[in-house]
Design an enzyme around this catalytic site. Structure first.
Site, short mmCIF file in Angstrom:
data_model
loop_
_atom_site.label_atom_id
_atom_site.label_comp_id
_atom_site.label_asym_id
_atom_site.label_seq_id
_atom_site.Cartn_x
_atom_site.Cartn_y
_atom_site.Cartn_z
N ARG A 11 2.58 5.43 17.05
CA ARG A 11 1.19 5.91 17.08
C ARG A 11 0.46 5.45 18.34
O ARG A 11 -0.35 6.19 18.90
CB ARG A 11 0.47 5.46 15.81
N ARG A 71 1.86 10.71 12.26
CA ARG A 71 2.90 10.00 11.51
C ARG A 71 3.67 9.09 12.45
O ARG A 71 3.64 9.23 13.66
CB ARG A 71 3.87 11.01 10.88
N LYS A 90 0.83 -1.21 0.00
CA LYS A 90 0.00 0.00 0.00
C LYS A 90 0.86 1.26 0.00
O LYS A 90 0.36 2.35 -0.29
CB LYS A 90 -0.97 0.01 1.18
N ASP A 91 2.17 1.12 0.30
CA ASP A 91 3.08 2.27 0.29
C ASP A 91 3.77 2.45 -1.05
O ASP A 91 4.52 3.41 -1.24
CB ASP A 91 4.18 2.09 1.36
N ARG A 127 -6.75 8.99 2.85
CA ARG A 127 -7.95 8.18 2.61
C ARG A 127 -8.77 8.04 3.88
O ARG A 127 -10.00 8.27 3.88
CB ARG A 127 -7.56 6.79 2.09
N ARG A 128 -8.12 7.65 4.97
CA ARG A 128 -8.85 7.47 6.23
C ARG A 128 -9.43 8.79 6.72
O ARG A 128 -10.54 8.83 7.25
CB ARG A 128 -7.92 6.86 7.29
N CYS A 156 -0.27 10.31 -2.77
CA CYS A 156 -0.63 10.62 -1.39
C CYS A 156 -1.50 11.87 -1.30
O CYS A 156 -1.95 12.24 -0.23
CB CYS A 156 0.63 10.82 -0.54
#
Length: 316
Positions: free
Chosen positions: A163, A157, A91-92, A139-140, A250
């Site tokens: 996190r 980040r 996904k990155d 997106r989130r 992004c």
């Protein structure tokens, strides 16, 4: 077999980022290669490479260069010959690889769902009006604003552990992580609620590990073919074709997921405004072999439905 297998004295070098999740993915790749060729683990060396995205954690990715910030230094090491392959969270990954490199090996895909994380153990619906949620994913952010415009969102980040520490320090009441990462790290103790894909469509290629190599390295091509998961490859062909046709970056909130159903594939896609004020979706079923073409067609349909004004925010 016309090539020489790696040995502890001449190991195969596996490049990766240094986060616990990135290392877990590299260890899985090493274990699968060792098993496939009946080799000891020390015939493979894990090479940790610090990327720009890892060094700069106080600014949104869109401000410092996008997804390539997590891959550039690793890919340069491969082009320089200091590593043989690179292991990535798919996904990155940008949809285009640098000249001379190819990404065509995928490990079996993990849980694709997002996880809602709150130290109180509650679900998204339990958050009070005005609660603060931390996430670095555009997106989130957009999906959250679409569903709960009352919530406040702060930039979050850092790796998974960072996190979680921010939650402990009450920087935010909740955040999102990928279920795949939690499962790969065996972090069963993290209080989370899996969000079903019907409620929150995940990022393109979420839960998938990709392995990149030099395009002319036939030894690696042959070795990686032994651990490639064909079904994951079929699914990602559709999802990444969808992303590529949308010029995904992004700066663009995009979600997409393909699922295999017998001889057919179901592909779902979503494009959102970053402020969550609008979203457009599509859903298609097609033969598996037509997945990539369907991804391109879905992107074209969404772009047509969006119209000229939908992406005006990208010019501001």
């Amino acid at each position: 077999m016309t090539y020489t297998l790696p040995t502890p004295k001449t190991p195969l070098n596996i490049g990766t980022r240094g986060s616990p999740l990135a290392l877990a993915q590299a260890y899985e790749t090493r274990a699968r290669l060792a098993k496939a060729f009946d080799l000891p683990l020390d015939a493979f060396e894990i090479v940790v490479i610090m990327t720009t995205g890892d060094r700069i954690t106080d600014r949104p990715l869109k401000e410092i260069g996008g997804k390539g910030l997590f891959t550039r230094e690793i890919e340069q090491a491969m082009l320089d010959g200091s590593i043989d392959i690179a292991v990535h969270s798919m996904k990155d990954m940008p949809v285009q690889q640098p000249e001379g490199l190819v990404l065509d090996t995928y490990l079996p895909r993990e849980d694709v769902r997002d996880a809602f994380i709150s130290l109180s153990g509650g679900a998204l619906r339990d958050l009070s009006a005005g609660a603060v949620v931390g996430t670095s994913s555009l997106r989130r952010q957009a999906q959250l604003k679409l569903r709960r415009p009352d919530l406040q969102i702060v930039e979050f980040r850092g790796n998974l552990q960072t996190r979680l520490k921010k939650l402990e320090n009450q920087v935010a009441e909740a955040t999102f992580l990928a279920m795949a990462g939690l499962k790969r790290l065996k972090m069963e103790e993290v209080p989370r609620q899996a969000i079903e894909v019907d409620d929150m469509l995940p990022a393109v290629a979420q839960g998938a590990i990709g392995i990149e190599r030099r395009i002319n390295d036939m030894r690696m091509a042959d070795m990686l073919a032994a651990i490639h998961d064909h079904e994951t490859g079929q699914r990602l062909a559709a999802e990444r074709a969808f992303l590529a046709a949308l010029d995904g970056s992004c700066e663009t909130p995009i979600a997409g997921l393909s699922e295999l159903q017998g001889t057919t594939m179901r592909l779902r896609g979503e494009v959102l405004r970053p402020d969550g004020s609008d979203a457009i979706q599509d859903d298609m079923i097609m033969p598996i072999e037509d997945g990539a073409q369907a991804g391109q067609e879905m992107a074209a349909k969404l772009l047509e439905r969006a119209g000229e004004g939908f992406f005006d925010w990208r010019e501001s």
